[in-house]
Design a protein around this motif. Sequence first.
Motif, mmCIF file in Angstrom:
data_model
loop_
_atom_site.group_PDB
_atom_site.id
_atom_site.type_symbol
_atom_site.label_atom_id
_atom_site.label_comp_id
_atom_site.label_asym_id
_atom_site.label_seq_id
_atom_site.Cartn_x
_atom_site.Cartn_y
_atom_site.Cartn_z
ATOM 1 N N ILE A 189 48.691 70.734 -41.964
ATOM 2 C CA ILE A 189 47.509 69.931 -41.785
ATOM 3 C C ILE A 189 46.222 71.150 -42.225
ATOM 4 N N HIS A 190 45.477 70.756 -43.046
ATOM 5 C CA HIS A 190 44.316 71.600 -43.491
ATOM 6 C C HIS A 190 43.142 70.879 -43.327
ATOM 7 N N PRO A 191 42.082 71.054 -42.459
ATOM 8 C CA PRO A 191 40.839 70.587 -42.349
ATOM 9 C C PRO A 191 40.247 70.948 -43.296
ATOM 10 N N GLN A 192 39.156 69.853 -43.914
ATOM 11 C CA GLN A 192 38.380 70.156 -45.106
ATOM 12 C C GLN A 192 36.633 70.174 -44.629
ATOM 13 N N THR A 193 36.060 70.683 -45.399
ATOM 14 C CA THR A 193 34.521 71.031 -44.935
ATOM 15 C C THR A 193 33.943 69.489 -44.634
ATOM 16 N N ASP A 194 34.354 68.560 -45.601
ATOM 17 C CA ASP A 194 33.737 67.190 -45.340
ATOM 18 C C ASP A 194 34.390 66.306 -44.177
ATOM 19 N N GLY A 195 35.176 66.819 -43.431
ATOM 20 C CA GLY A 195 35.649 66.174 -42.168
ATOM 21 C C GLY A 195 37.141 65.627 -42.676
ATOM 22 N N THR A 196 37.566 65.587 -43.823
ATOM 23 C CA THR A 196 39.047 65.103 -43.896
ATOM 24 C C THR A 196 39.821 66.083 -43.713
ATOM 25 N N TYR A 197 41.156 65.740 -44.061
ATOM 26 C CA TYR A 197 42.100 66.650 -43.726
ATOM 27 C C TYR A 197 43.209 66.367 -44.941
ATOM 28 N N VAL A 198 43.798 67.490 -45.606
ATOM 29 C CA VAL A 198 44.759 67.548 -46.430
ATOM 30 C C VAL A 198 45.967 67.789 -45.755
ATOM 31 N N ILE A 199 47.085 66.655 -45.854
ATOM 32 C CA ILE A 199 48.229 66.788 -44.957
ATOM 33 C C ILE A 199 49.437 66.946 -45.817
ATOM 34 N N ASP A 200 50.392 67.774 -45.608
ATOM 35 C CA ASP A 200 51.432 67.666 -46.356
ATOM 36 C C ASP A 200 52.397 66.380 -46.100
ATOM 37 N N GLY A 201 53.080 65.733 -47.347
ATOM 38 C CA GLY A 201 53.809 64.359 -47.020
ATOM 39 C C GLY A 201 54.912 64.443 -46.153
ATOM 40 N N SER A 202 55.423 65.679 -46.059
ATOM 41 C CA SER A 202 56.837 65.728 -45.219
ATOM 42 C C SER A 202 56.193 65.841 -43.553
ATOM 43 N N ALA A 203 54.792 66.031 -43.220
ATOM 44 C CA ALA A 203 54.494 66.222 -41.682
ATOM 45 C C ALA A 203 55.039 64.953 -40.821
#
Length: 436
Positions: free
Chosen positions: A339-353
């Motif tokens: 899980i990687h939080p982004q500066t715009d408030g979104t999250y980039v998440i690995d599909g296997s999470a």
Amino acid sequence: MNESHTSLLLILLLVLIVLSAFFSSSETSMMSLNRYRLKHLSKEGHRAARRASRLLERPDRLLGTILVGNNIVNILAASIATVVAVDLWGEAGIAIATMILTVVVLIFGEITPKTLAALRPELIAFPASVILAALQRLLYPVVWVCSMISNQLLRLLGVNPNDTNGDQLTTEELRTVVREAGLGITRSRQNMLLGILDLEKMTVNDIMIPRNEAVGIDLDDDMTAIIHQLRTCHYTRLPLYQGDINNVTGIVHMRSIARLLSRGELTREALIGACKEPYFIPESTPLHTQLFNFQKQKRRIAIVVDEYGDVIGLVTLEDILEEIVGDFTTEMLNLSQDIHPQTDGTYVIDGSAAIRDINRHLHWKLPADGPKTLNGLITEQLENIPETAVCLTTGGYRMEILQTKDNMVKSVRVWDRTLNQPAPNTDDAAGSDSAS
């Protein structure tokens, strides 16, 4: 009637109203007592709690005592009020006495004392239990007759007056009690208790490490590669297999081979000889059952198989304990890599999470009653393997697929629409799908 006699009757009327308030508050306070706190105080030696517990063992007799006393007091008060009112205002005094006494009894004899008793039951019930216990012995013949008649009427209606199952709690009721414990139980302890209760609702399949993420030793590999893998591995127990993980031959504990490994004397035969027999379990095993099975079998790791006997993952004792006490440090580190939080408030998440881990880490409410991973949730909603830049909405969360590889979603941008976050620019998206 002389003034002194009238004054005496008014004083007696005031005393009766006070007694009415006592009986009303006693009834409400005794019925409002927390039965579990009462049992705890009784075990701790609290005399008033023990006395109240004894009274509540027979609620029919307790209520009979209170109601007999309350009715005697109220009827006597009504009679005295009528006598005084007729003496003061003549025949019109009957109506006046009825109206005035009704208001006085409602306010001072019913509503106010019962409200106080409901808010502070122990403050009223514990002192009142002394008087109620004495009255119960004094009025026993009358109360016994009234209780007997009342119990027979209840039996005719199909109600067992001796039924005490009302004090028993179901799992869901106990879960509600824990959640609403407030300051009585800290948040961490609440989560632990809820985790224990949730074990019976979950199966091994919900928390297992899927086979594509399982780390094991392939005995068909070169011995140099096996030794390097053992030296760099972060796990203390590893499954050994030949060619394919479906052919698991045993479980090796690093402690069993540590000395040979440190001396460079580890051989394939010694590695196989240090193995313990693998422990296989079905994927549908409830977690609370598996916890006891681990204890019974003296095991800490198990191989999970499906209904066809194929290996689908691994589960450890630590995985189950994490459901009770929360994630351990290593798991939190692994989760932060997904899980990687982004500066715009979104999250980039690995599909296997795992969806459950995402919900726990981000306090979200993604649907968790179906697929176990984010990739599985997306492919189920879209009913196909999506291309890159496809968008969808599910469970109040908007998702943009950033990368697909090897027939699965590798990374996804997700944001919570309920927080009114601005959506990232997706003008170049190949398409848009919606699922709910």
